[in-house]
Scaffold this motif. Structure first.
Motif, PDB file in Angstrom:
ATOM      1  N   THR A   1     -17.565  26.175 -29.622  1.00  0.00           N
ATOM      2  CA  THR A   1     -18.373  27.389 -29.489  1.00  0.00           C
ATOM      3  C   THR A   1     -19.693  27.233 -30.249  1.00  0.00           C
ATOM      4  OG1 THR A   1     -17.364  28.465 -31.395  1.00  0.00           O
ATOM      5  CG2 THR A   1     -16.353  28.903 -29.249  1.00  0.00           C
ATOM      6  N   TYR A   2     -20.670  28.015 -29.802  1.00  0.00           N
ATOM      7  CA  TYR A   2     -22.003  28.015 -30.402  1.00  0.00           C
ATOM      8  C   TYR A   2     -22.442  29.465 -30.580  1.00  0.00           C
ATOM      9  CZ  TYR A   2     -21.866  23.255 -28.581  1.00  0.00           C
ATOM     10  OH  TYR A   2     -21.490  21.968 -28.302  1.00  0.00           O
ATOM     11  N   TYR A   3     -23.498  29.629 -31.357  1.00  0.00           N
ATOM     12  CA  TYR A   3     -24.092  30.959 -31.562  1.00  0.00           C
ATOM     13  C   TYR A   3     -23.023  31.992 -31.973  1.00  0.00           C
ATOM     14  CZ  TYR A   3     -27.670  28.550 -28.842  1.00  0.00           C
ATOM     15  OH  TYR A   3     -28.573  27.619 -28.386  1.00  0.00           O
ATOM     16  N   ASP A   4     -22.378  31.695 -33.075  1.00  0.00           N
ATOM     17  CA  ASP A   4     -21.332  32.599 -33.600  1.00  0.00           C
ATOM     18  C   ASP A   4     -20.256  32.913 -32.569  1.00  0.00           C
ATOM     19  OD1 ASP A   4     -22.369  32.853 -36.134  1.00  0.00           O
ATOM     20  OD2 ASP A   4     -23.714  34.497 -35.532  1.00  0.00           O
TER      21      ASP A   4
ATOM     22  N   GLY B   1     -14.889  37.188 -28.089  1.00  0.00           N
ATOM     23  CA  GLY B   1     -16.251  37.196 -28.638  1.00  0.00           C
ATOM     24  C   GLY B   1     -17.243  36.378 -27.824  1.00  0.00           C
ATOM     25  N   ALA B   2     -16.747  35.513 -26.931  1.00  0.00           N
ATOM     26  CA  ALA B   2     -17.671  34.709 -26.113  1.00  0.00           C
ATOM     27  C   ALA B   2     -18.291  35.600 -25.042  1.00  0.00           C
ATOM     28  CB  ALA B   2     -16.938  33.545 -25.473  1.00  0.00           C
ATOM     29  N   GLU B   3     -19.606  35.447 -24.845  1.00  0.00           N
ATOM     30  CA  GLU B   3     -20.264  36.163 -23.754  1.00  0.00           C
ATOM     31  C   GLU B   3     -20.425  35.264 -22.541  1.00  0.00           C
ATOM     32  OE1 GLU B   3     -23.740  38.326 -24.924  1.00  0.00           O
ATOM     33  OE2 GLU B   3     -22.744  39.056 -26.738  1.00  0.00           O
ATOM     34  N   VAL B   4     -20.517  33.949 -22.830  1.00  0.00           N
ATOM     35  CA  VAL B   4     -20.670  32.985 -21.732  1.00  0.00           C
ATOM     36  C   VAL B   4     -19.695  31.832 -21.930  1.00  0.00           C
ATOM     37  CG1 VAL B   4     -22.268  31.337 -20.640  1.00  0.00           C
ATOM     38  CG2 VAL B   4     -23.136  33.539 -21.443  1.00  0.00           C
ATOM     39  N   GLY B   5     -19.080  31.394 -20.844  1.00  0.00           N
ATOM     40  CA  GLY B   5     -18.224  30.208 -20.853  1.00  0.00           C
ATOM     41  C   GLY B   5     -18.794  29.191 -19.884  1.00  0.00           C
TER      42      GLY B   5
ATOM     43  N   ARG C   1     -19.818  31.143 -16.486  1.00  0.00           N
ATOM     44  CA  ARG C   1     -19.240  32.474 -16.293  1.00  0.00           C
ATOM     45  C   ARG C   1     -19.669  33.360 -17.450  1.00  0.00           C
ATOM     46  NH1 ARG C   1     -18.381  30.008 -12.333  1.00  0.00           N
ATOM     47  NH2 ARG C   1     -16.437  29.741 -11.190  1.00  0.00           N
ATOM     48  N   SER C   2     -20.027  34.606 -17.161  1.00  0.00           N
ATOM     49  CA  SER C   2     -20.342  35.527 -18.255  1.00  0.00           C
ATOM     50  C   SER C   2     -19.431  36.733 -18.150  1.00  0.00           C
ATOM     51  CB  SER C   2     -21.811  35.946 -18.201  1.00  0.00           C
ATOM     52  OG  SER C   2     -22.059  36.696 -17.041  1.00  0.00           O
ATOM     53  N   LYS C   3     -19.305  37.440 -19.269  1.00  0.00           N
ATOM     54  CA  LYS C   3     -18.366  38.562 -19.280  1.00  0.00           C
ATOM     55  C   LYS C   3     -18.977  39.810 -18.693  1.00  0.00           C
ATOM     56  CE  LYS C   3     -14.853  37.541 -22.657  1.00  0.00           C
ATOM     57  NZ  LYS C   3     -14.915  36.910 -23.955  1.00  0.00           N
TER      58      LYS C   3
ATOM     59  N   LYS D   1     -28.567  20.533 -23.271  1.00  0.00           N
ATOM     60  CA  LYS D   1     -29.342  21.354 -22.318  1.00  0.00           C
ATOM     61  C   LYS D   1     -28.690  22.719 -22.124  1.00  0.00           C
ATOM     62  CE  LYS D   1     -31.643  17.677 -19.799  1.00  0.00           C
ATOM     63  NZ  LYS D   1     -31.628  16.794 -18.632  1.00  0.00           N
ATOM     64  N   ILE D   2     -27.375  22.714 -22.057  1.00  0.00           N
ATOM     65  CA  ILE D   2     -26.654  23.985 -21.897  1.00  0.00           C
ATOM     66  C   ILE D   2     -26.859  24.873 -23.124  1.00  0.00           C
ATOM     67  CG2 ILE D   2     -24.283  24.941 -21.946  1.00  0.00           C
ATOM     68  CD1 ILE D   2     -25.166  24.209 -19.179  1.00  0.00           C
ATOM     69  N   VAL D   3     -26.680  24.274 -24.293  1.00  0.00           N
ATOM     70  CA  VAL D   3     -26.807  25.060 -25.536  1.00  0.00           C
ATOM     71  C   VAL D   3     -28.216  25.646 -25.621  1.00  0.00           C
ATOM     72  CG1 VAL D   3     -26.730  24.935 -28.055  1.00  0.00           C
ATOM     73  CG2 VAL D   3     -24.976  23.778 -26.687  1.00  0.00           C
ATOM     74  N   GLU D   4     -29.198  24.837 -25.235  1.00  0.00           N
ATOM     75  CA  GLU D   4     -30.599  25.292 -25.261  1.00  0.00           C
ATOM     76  C   GLU D   4     -30.825  26.429 -24.250  1.00  0.00           C
ATOM     77  OE1 GLU D   4     -34.661  23.091 -24.172  1.00  0.00           O
ATOM     78  OE2 GLU D   4     -33.160  21.832 -25.163  1.00  0.00           O
ATOM     79  N   ALA D   5     -30.226  26.283 -23.067  1.00  0.00           N
ATOM     80  CA  ALA D   5     -30.432  27.301 -22.013  1.00  0.00           C
ATOM     81  C   ALA D   5     -29.902  28.677 -22.439  1.00  0.00           C
ATOM     82  CB  ALA D   5     -29.744  26.855 -20.724  1.00  0.00           C
ATOM     83  N   PHE D   6     -28.946  28.677 -23.364  1.00  0.00           N
ATOM     84  CA  PHE D   6     -28.389  29.961 -23.803  1.00  0.00           C
ATOM     85  C   PHE D   6     -28.812  30.322 -25.226  1.00  0.00           C
ATOM     86  CE2 PHE D   6     -25.667  28.839 -20.226  1.00  0.00           C
ATOM     87  CZ  PHE D   6     -25.722  30.038 -19.516  1.00  0.00           C
ATOM     88  N   SER D   7     -29.972  29.779 -25.650  1.00  0.00           N
ATOM     89  CA  SER D   7     -30.423  30.026 -27.034  1.00  0.00           C
ATOM     90  C   SER D   7     -30.693  31.507 -27.280  1.00  0.00           C
ATOM     91  CB  SER D   7     -31.659  29.193 -27.348  1.00  0.00           C
ATOM     92  OG  SER D   7     -32.680  29.531 -26.447  1.00  0.00           O
ATOM     93  N   PHE D   8     -30.886  32.262 -26.181  1.00  0.00           N
ATOM     94  CA  PHE D   8     -31.116  33.711 -26.363  1.00  0.00           C
ATOM     95  C   PHE D   8     -29.880  34.418 -26.930  1.00  0.00           C
ATOM     96  CE2 PHE D   8     -29.841  33.043 -21.968  1.00  0.00           C
ATOM     97  CZ  PHE D   8     -28.804  33.952 -21.816  1.00  0.00           C
ATOM     98  N   LEU D   9     -28.753  33.736 -26.946  1.00  0.00           N
ATOM     99  CA  LEU D   9     -27.544  34.348 -27.515  1.00  0.00           C
ATOM    100  C   LEU D   9     -27.552  34.298 -29.055  1.00  0.00           C
ATOM    101  CD1 LEU D   9     -24.792  32.826 -25.155  1.00  0.00           C
ATOM    102  CD2 LEU D   9     -25.598  35.192 -25.160  1.00  0.00           C
ATOM    103  N   SER D  10     -28.477  33.498 -29.599  1.00  0.00           N
ATOM    104  CA  SER D  10     -28.450  33.292 -31.064  1.00  0.00           C
ATOM    105  C   SER D  10     -28.912  34.534 -31.820  1.00  0.00           C
ATOM    106  CB  SER D  10     -29.319  32.106 -31.453  1.00  0.00           C
ATOM    107  OG  SER D  10     -30.673  32.424 -31.239  1.00  0.00           O
TER     108      SER D  10
END
Ligand code: 5GP
Ligand code: MN
Length: 318
Positions: free
Chosen positions: A214-217, A252-256, A272-274, A309-318
């Motif tokens: 997991t990333y971003y808490d 707690g995950a918003e995206v998988g 997938r997102s919740k 690349k994936i982690v970067e694409a979802f950096s807005f979750l941080s």
């Protein structure tokens, strides 16, 4: 009645021969909606073929018409081509010059649909293409047999995650109720789809869950599957159907995300997102598309590059 639905109904009544296609690596909606049309048109006495660019997963082998789905050829002499559950033309394998002298109908619920048909019946609010077909059949007074109903139910059951997703509306439930009244046995479909996992598929799932990070808490959960894992468990890409849902299901995950190694330095991504997060944005950045809560695309690069690349694409979750 919706004008487009009447227009397509009139074409179905008038024309004699049809080819049904859907997207490569077909899911339950693609298989279910293709076979629902195949079944209904056949019962109307029409000549009908159903084709797909890739093999149909064995998961759907229990369906009566499973082996009617043939590889795509672009060679049948027919009047009408109908694409279902396909957001972009190249995903169904139909060539532009092949459809030039035919009526080409595009029936879909992807909001990213590129309207590639001559006639486009797109409803992004529909939980599954099966719901759109049910409207089409009902409103035109077409007889929906038990067999056709089973295919429609499969389409709706799988694309709503068993009636869990927010796309499930009162109307979705009313359609499902109507299909049950036409003889669909829910356990028969659920047993074959959800309660008949192959042993080796579950072994593969064990390996994939071992990669979960997991990333971003904990708001982003990523897992991957490699060719090596397929070899170890004697499985293939089709065995990963539904695996991405485990990543999303982390509390707690918003995206998988599931990264699937499809070849050297080539990864297929499933996202997938919740709820709130729209994964089509990241999917478009990776040359793909889909729905707000379920989308896919491709990444070229090593596993580590793909992950970054994936982690970067979802950096807005941080
Ligand atoms: P999946 O992750 O199960 O392959 O796909 C989830 C959703 O995204 C499906 O609706 C599927 O059609 C769409 N999708 C997956 N991969 C691609 C892709 O490469 N291009 C487009 N346009 N849609 C995709
Ligand atoms: Mn669908």
């Amino acid at each position: 009645m919706n004008e487009l639905i009447k227009k397509i109904g009139d074409i179905i009544k008038k024309q004699n021969s049809f080819l049904i296609v859907s997207h490569k690596n077909p899911d339950g909606d693609a298989v279910g909606s293709s076979l629902a049309l195949y079944s209904l048109l056949g019962e109307m006495g029409k000549k009908v073929y159903v084709e797909n660019p890739t093999d149909v997963p064995q998961l759907y082998m229990f369906l009566e018409d499973y082996d009617k789905i043939k590889p795509i050829k672009n060679d049948k002499d027919i009047d009408v081509v109908i694409a279902v559950d396909t957001a972009e033309l190249d995903r169904c394998g139909i060539q532009k010059d092949y459809v030039e002298d035919k009526i080409f109908i595009n029936i879909d619920h992807h909001k990213t649909n590129t309207l590639f048909g001559e006639i486009n019946l797109i409803n992004a609010d529909a939980a599954a293409v099966g719901c759109i077909l049910w409207d089409l059949f009902k409103q035109n007074g077409f007889e929906i047999s038990k067999k056709t109903s089973q295919y429609l139910y499969l389409s709706i059951l799988t694309d709503t995650g068993s009636f869990r997703y927010s796309s499930t509306s009162p109307k979705t439930m009313r359609i499902a109720a109507d299909l049950l009244e036409r003889g669909v046995e829910p356990w028969f479909i659920a047993y074959n789809i959800y309660e008949s996992n192959r042993f080796k598929t579950l072994k593969l799932l064990g390996l994939v869950l071992g990669t979960l990070e997991t990333y971003y808490d904990g708001k982003l959960a990523v897992e991957y599957v490699t060719q090596d894992m397929f070899e170890k468990t004697n499985t293939s890409a089709e065995d990963t159907e539904g695996f991405v849902n485990f990543a999303r299901s982390v509390r707690g995950a918003e995206v998988g995300v599931l990264l699937r190694e499809d070849g050297p330095n080539l990864f297929k991504i499933s996202m997938r997102s919740k709820d709130k997060v729209d994964v089509t944005i990241a999917a478009s950045a990776f040359g793909g598309g889909g729905h707000k809560n379920a989308a896919g695309g491709q990444i070229e690069g090593t596993l580590n590059e793909a992950k970054s690349k994936i982690v970067e694409a979802f950096s807005f979750l941080s």
